[in-house]
Design a protein around this motif. Structure first.
Motif, PDB file in Angstrom:
ATOM      1  N   GLY A   8       0.821  -1.190   0.000  1.00 31.32           N
ATOM      2  CA  GLY A   8       0.000   0.000   0.000  1.00 31.32           C
ATOM      3  C   GLY A   8       0.857   1.242   0.000  1.00 31.32           C
ATOM      4  O   GLY A   8       1.989   1.251   0.485  1.00 31.32           O
ATOM      5  N   PRO A   9       0.347   2.363  -0.536  1.00 30.31           N
ATOM      6  CA  PRO A   9       1.106   3.589  -0.600  1.00 30.31           C
ATOM      7  C   PRO A   9       1.600   3.998   0.775  1.00 30.31           C
ATOM      8  O   PRO A   9       0.870   4.006   1.754  1.00 30.31           O
ATOM      9  CB  PRO A   9       0.090   4.595  -1.165  1.00 30.31           C
ATOM     10  CG  PRO A   9      -0.918   3.755  -1.881  1.00 30.31           C
ATOM     11  CD  PRO A   9      -0.987   2.475  -1.131  1.00 30.31           C
ATOM     12  N   GLY A  10       2.894   4.319   0.855  1.00 28.59           N
ATOM     13  CA  GLY A  10       3.462   4.800   2.106  1.00 28.59           C
ATOM     14  C   GLY A  10       3.724   3.713   3.122  1.00 28.59           C
ATOM     15  O   GLY A  10       4.148   3.982   4.225  1.00 28.59           O
ATOM     16  N   GLU A  11       3.465   2.441   2.762  1.00 27.59           N
ATOM     17  CA  GLU A  11       3.620   1.353   3.709  1.00 27.59           C
ATOM     18  C   GLU A  11       4.820   0.503   3.338  1.00 27.59           C
ATOM     19  O   GLU A  11       5.127   0.306   2.170  1.00 27.59           O
ATOM     20  CB  GLU A  11       2.360   0.459   3.718  1.00 27.59           C
ATOM     21  CG  GLU A  11       1.105   1.202   4.141  1.00 27.59           C
ATOM     22  CD  GLU A  11       1.107   1.561   5.607  1.00 27.59           C
ATOM     23  OE1 GLU A  11       0.513   2.595   5.944  1.00 27.59           O
ATOM     24  OE2 GLU A  11       1.712   0.836   6.400  1.00 27.59           O
ATOM     25  N   LEU A 149      -2.766  -1.391   7.041  1.00 29.69           N
ATOM     26  CA  LEU A 149      -3.187  -0.358   6.100  1.00 29.69           C
ATOM     27  C   LEU A 149      -4.409   0.381   6.635  1.00 29.69           C
ATOM     28  O   LEU A 149      -5.346  -0.245   7.141  1.00 29.69           O
ATOM     29  CB  LEU A 149      -3.544  -0.971   4.741  1.00 29.69           C
ATOM     30  CG  LEU A 149      -2.413  -1.601   3.922  1.00 29.69           C
ATOM     31  CD1 LEU A 149      -2.977  -2.234   2.659  1.00 29.69           C
ATOM     32  CD2 LEU A 149      -1.368  -0.553   3.557  1.00 29.69           C
ATOM     33  N   GLN A 152      -7.771   4.574   3.549  1.00 29.94           N
ATOM     34  CA  GLN A 152      -7.397   5.235   2.296  1.00 29.94           C
ATOM     35  C   GLN A 152      -6.324   4.439   1.549  1.00 29.94           C
ATOM     36  O   GLN A 152      -6.419   4.237   0.332  1.00 29.94           O
ATOM     37  CB  GLN A 152      -6.888   6.651   2.578  1.00 29.94           C
ATOM     38  CG  GLN A 152      -6.551   7.440   1.322  1.00 29.94           C
ATOM     39  CD  GLN A 152      -6.165   8.883   1.639  1.00 29.94           C
ATOM     40  OE1 GLN A 152      -6.262   9.331   2.768  1.00 29.94           O
ATOM     41  NE2 GLN A 152      -5.721   9.608   0.622  1.00 29.94           N
ATOM     42  N   ASP A 153      -5.316   3.969   2.293  1.00 29.50           N
ATOM     43  CA  ASP A 153      -4.255   3.204   1.652  1.00 29.50           C
ATOM     44  C   ASP A 153      -4.766   1.847   1.164  1.00 29.50           C
ATOM     45  O   ASP A 153      -4.330   1.351   0.117  1.00 29.50           O
ATOM     46  CB  ASP A 153      -3.098   2.996   2.624  1.00 29.50           C
ATOM     47  CG  ASP A 153      -2.276   4.258   2.834  1.00 29.50           C
ATOM     48  OD1 ASP A 153      -2.419   5.186   2.026  1.00 29.50           O
ATOM     49  OD2 ASP A 153      -1.505   4.305   3.813  1.00 29.50           O
ATOM     50  N   ALA A 156      -6.509   2.480  -2.053  1.00 30.24           N
ATOM     51  CA  ALA A 156      -5.554   2.768  -3.124  1.00 30.24           C
ATOM     52  C   ALA A 156      -4.876   1.488  -3.607  1.00 30.24           C
ATOM     53  O   ALA A 156      -4.672   1.286  -4.807  1.00 30.24           O
ATOM     54  CB  ALA A 156      -4.512   3.779  -2.642  1.00 30.24           C
ATOM     55  N   ARG A 157      -4.502   0.610  -2.666  1.00 28.48           N
ATOM     56  CA  ARG A 157      -3.861  -0.645  -3.053  1.00 28.48           C
ATOM     57  C   ARG A 157      -4.840  -1.535  -3.808  1.00 28.48           C
ATOM     58  O   ARG A 157      -4.465  -2.217  -4.780  1.00 28.48           O
ATOM     59  CB  ARG A 157      -3.335  -1.354  -1.802  1.00 28.48           C
ATOM     60  CG  ARG A 157      -2.734  -2.726  -2.065  1.00 28.48           C
ATOM     61  CD  ARG A 157      -1.549  -2.666  -2.999  1.00 28.48           C
ATOM     62  NE  ARG A 157      -0.978  -3.994  -3.198  1.00 28.48           N
ATOM     63  CZ  ARG A 157      -0.390  -4.391  -4.310  1.00 28.48           C
ATOM     64  NH1 ARG A 157      -0.281  -3.567  -5.343  1.00 28.48           N
ATOM     65  NH2 ARG A 157       0.114  -5.605  -4.412  1.00 28.48           N
TER      66      ARG A 157
END
Length: 302
Positions: A8-11, A149, A152-153, A156-157
């Motif tokens: 996931g974004p930022g993860e 997550l 939001q993430d 997104a994923r």
């Protein structure tokens, strides 16, 4: 393109090998050794002889490759797949991932780790999804279970996974009944990919789809494999499908392996009579079913 390590974004969830635990990185993704499964017939006295469903099966699945397991109904291929997935305990033999044996009886922690190594896509996409849950939520649920997550993430994923299986984002909130059979199977593939597995078992995964949609899903699977280096164990009875997707073929009859080798070699130059029978049973271009002879017997009046 989504890389094999993407999350996931930022993860950041660590390297892919962590899902399998410590092990030999050079080992095959999956190694099956002398796997055997017997069932005791059910009855009042259980006096019947045990039924041998899988009898001494061994093979290895390399990273980024596709092995097709072929055989008619009752050959043992689905029982084999269920043992690999940990859904059925083997009577004897072992299943190893990256050189580490799968526990015969898996606890919750074992199953979570197992799910990040191997996933399964079943035959019927109409029964594989909760009819009351949106298809996007079905994928997000897997992500939340395995990764830390936020909403939001996770969304997104899920959208990234929909991109990978070529599903439009406007289907994220759709219910399964609003999708075609091919679209539902793509959702099931996206859900399987959500844990970033190293291998996916596909049990007759295109058998319920028409020929055109089959071709689209097979092309999709090939593209996903190229992007992620995931391995496939493709369980099927359809040799035409095998020719399109498999690197190697394992042919099963009555629970035993009767032939195993590169797909082109096995399909074009089969050595075992059973493999030749399977190959010769595939309808050729222009084939038509034989017409039954007309019944010349007199009609009996009512």
């Amino acid at each position: 393109m989504i890389s094999q390590e993407s999350h996931g974004p930022g993860e950041s969830h660590g390297p892919r090998e962590s899902a399998a635990g410590p092990g030999d990185a050079a080992a095959p993704v999956l190694q099956v050794r002398d796997l055997r499964k017997t069932f005791q017939p059910r009855g009042l006295l259980n006096a019947g002889q045990p039924v041998v469903a899988v009898d001494g099966v061994s093979f290895a699945l390399a990273g980024g490759s596709t092995l097709a397991v072929v055989g008619e109904s009752g050959s043992g291929k689905t029982t084999l797949a269920r043992m690999i997935m940990g859904l059925e305990p083997p009577t004897s033999g072992s299943v190893e991932f990256f050189g580490r044996a799968q526990p015969r009886r898996m606890r919750t922690r074992d199953r979570r780790a197992h799910a990040r190594v191997i996933q399964m896509v079943f035959q019927n996409p109409y029964r594989s999804l909760d009819p009351r849950q949106s298809v996007g939520a079905a994928v997000e649920e897997v992500l939340r279970h395995h990764f830390d997550l936020g909403r939001q993430d996770g969304r997104a994923r899920t959208a990234e996974l929909f991109d990978m299986v070529r599903l439009a984002h406007n289907l994220l909130d759709a219910l399964p009944r609003e999708l075609s059979g091919g679209q539902r199977q793509r959702v099931c593939i996206a859900r399987a990919l959500a844990t970033n597995p190293r291998a996916i078992v596909l049990d007759e995964a295109v058998a319920a789809l028409d020929v055109l949609v089959q071709a689209q899903v097979l092309n999709l699977l090939a593209d996903v494999q190229e992007q992620t280096d995931v391995s496939y164990l493709f369980v099927t009875h359809d040799l035409a499908v095998v020719r399109q997707i498999a690197d190697d073929v394992l042919v099963m009859k009555s629970g035993r392996v009767v032939e195993h080798g590169p797909a082109g070699e096995v399909l074009d130059h089969p050595e075992h009579p059973y493999t030749r029978l399977l190959r010769d049973s595939v309808p050729r271009p222009g084939w038509k079913p034989a017409r039954r002879p007309a019944d010349d017997s007199p009609t009996v009046p009512a």
